[in-house]
Design a protein around this motif. Structure first.
Motif, PDB file in Angstrom:
ATOM      1  N   ASP A 227      47.404  53.336  43.500  1.00  0.00           N
ATOM      2  CA  ASP A 227      47.780  52.717  44.785  1.00  0.00           C
ATOM      3  C   ASP A 227      49.215  52.183  44.770  1.00  0.00           C
ATOM      4  O   ASP A 227      49.584  51.373  45.620  1.00  0.00           O
ATOM      5  CB  ASP A 227      46.815  51.576  45.163  1.00  0.00           C
ATOM      6  CG  ASP A 227      46.736  51.394  46.677  1.00  0.00           C
ATOM      7  OD1 ASP A 227      46.821  52.402  47.412  1.00  0.00           O
ATOM      8  OD2 ASP A 227      46.609  50.241  47.127  1.00  0.00           O
TER       9      ASP A 227
ATOM     10  N   TRP B 126      42.031  51.920  47.060  1.00  0.00           N
ATOM     11  CA  TRP B 126      43.444  52.222  47.336  1.00  0.00           C
ATOM     12  C   TRP B 126      43.816  51.627  48.699  1.00  0.00           C
ATOM     13  O   TRP B 126      43.970  52.349  49.685  1.00  0.00           O
ATOM     14  CB  TRP B 126      43.673  53.736  47.341  1.00  0.00           C
ATOM     15  CG  TRP B 126      43.408  54.408  46.028  1.00  0.00           C
ATOM     16  CD1 TRP B 126      44.302  54.581  45.006  1.00  0.00           C
ATOM     17  CD2 TRP B 126      42.193  54.995  45.575  1.00  0.00           C
ATOM     18  NE1 TRP B 126      43.717  55.231  43.947  1.00  0.00           N
ATOM     19  CE2 TRP B 126      42.427  55.500  44.257  1.00  0.00           C
ATOM     20  CE3 TRP B 126      40.916  55.133  46.120  1.00  0.00           C
ATOM     21  CZ2 TRP B 126      41.428  56.135  43.514  1.00  0.00           C
ATOM     22  CZ3 TRP B 126      39.935  55.766  45.374  1.00  0.00           C
ATOM     23  CH2 TRP B 126      40.183  56.259  44.097  1.00  0.00           C
TER      24      TRP B 126
ATOM     25  N   THR C 289      46.671  53.056  50.719  1.00  0.00           N
ATOM     26  CA  THR C 289      46.618  54.495  50.954  1.00  0.00           C
ATOM     27  C   THR C 289      45.820  54.790  52.219  1.00  0.00           C
ATOM     28  O   THR C 289      44.777  54.179  52.457  1.00  0.00           O
ATOM     29  CB  THR C 289      45.977  55.184  49.732  1.00  0.00           C
ATOM     30  OG1 THR C 289      46.782  54.905  48.578  1.00  0.00           O
ATOM     31  CG2 THR C 289      45.880  56.690  49.937  1.00  0.00           C
TER      32      THR C 289
END
Lengths: 199, 199
Positions: free
Chosen positions: B81, B103, B106
């Motif tokens: 991440d 994440w 993301t």
């Protein structure tokens, strides 16, 4: 001293022609400028940018012999025995044409090693240019090439005939290139890294 | 103003990795010089020549979002991440990971058009970099790319994973590139030619 190099005009995705041997997307740089460069064929002249003109004049002045494959020879009818670069041609082929006497300045060799050797003799100190992709790859694998030259064209063809294919000896490593930026082609000259190979 | 570009390190014969995803022959330029360039990942720094250092600093400063494919995301475990370039990542995938909350920076998008659009929003005026080859090709075909960047490495791999493959919209034509000559890589930046296509 003779230098043996390969030279092709190539798309950014590695093709020297489209799947039907078309070169319309690639050869634009030969007509993309204001400088006229005459060739050994009086019916053919280039019209290029100043940087490419310098490159072409250099090639015309220093080429002592060309090596090509049978396919290119047939496609061009052997350049009428008068290649624009002004140097004799050595054709690598397993089958010498029956009418070979029609090309008195052209030499026929049975394999790549013999072809490059004959071209070196003919060049007599000038350079040897390999101008067929399949011969270029085989000569690289045989360790017979000093430099790889690419005129890199800013286009992606998506499919076509590759410059480099079926390399048995890859990876082939080069030094960083000399670069000549032309119009519609970036000319890159990579010296081949000499390595000691097991014999 | 946001610029969308693709960037990959590529061999002279068009490969971004060997057939087993190996990048040893290609990524040498990231460690081929004397200039240290820190990244957003404190465990990762580049050690490059001065020209490549300028290029990398420019990329680090101007990248607002990255777009990649699921394969690269999986290979790198989503960069923890924290992609070295310091920007959020948009992953194009049909299947969002079940543990996507691992994440948080993301974003997952269902197709390339959505991925680039989301990345543009995230970049907020900075650049969008597409860093997976398959996404790059699809984005080119969709007309979503402003520039194609290649760090061209002086090696022929002979086989591997191509930068440009399965292009439905080829030929793609570019303007002549800007060139930055680095050590063990020639960095080429090609502006995409805008053409009016039949709709």
């Amino acid at each position: 001293m003779t230098k043996v190099y390969t030279h092709m005009t190539m798309s950014l995705d590695g093709y020297i022609a489209d799947p039907d041997d078309g070169i319309g997307e690639l050869f634009g740089w030969y007509g993309a400028g204001e400088v006229t460069v005459p060739t050994a064929d009086e019916n053919m002249r280039f019209q290029v940018d100043p940087n490419s003109a310098g490159l072409l004049r250099d090639i015309l002045a220093r080429t002592g012999a060309l090596v090509c494959g049978r396919r290119l020879f047939d496609l061009t009818n052997g350049w009428g025995d008068n290649h624009p670069v002004g140097a004799p041609v050595v054709v690598v082929t397993h089958h010498v044409p029956e009418d070979a006497e029609k090309w008195p300045r052209t030499t026929f060799a049975g394999d790549v090693a013999e072809g490059v050797a004959r071209a070196r003799e003919i060049a007599d100190g000038k350079d040897v240019v390999i101008s067929s992709a399949d011969i270029a790859g085989q000569a690289l694998d045989l360790g017979l090439v000093d430099e790889v030259h690419v005129s890199l064209v800013p286009v992606l063809l998506g499919e076509g005939i590759p410059y480099f294919a079926r390399l048995a000896g890859a990876p082939h490593r080069f030094d960083d290139p000399e670069i000549i930026q032309g119009t519609r082609a970036t000319h890159l000259r990579f010296p081949v890294r000499r390595v000691s190979r097991p014999s």
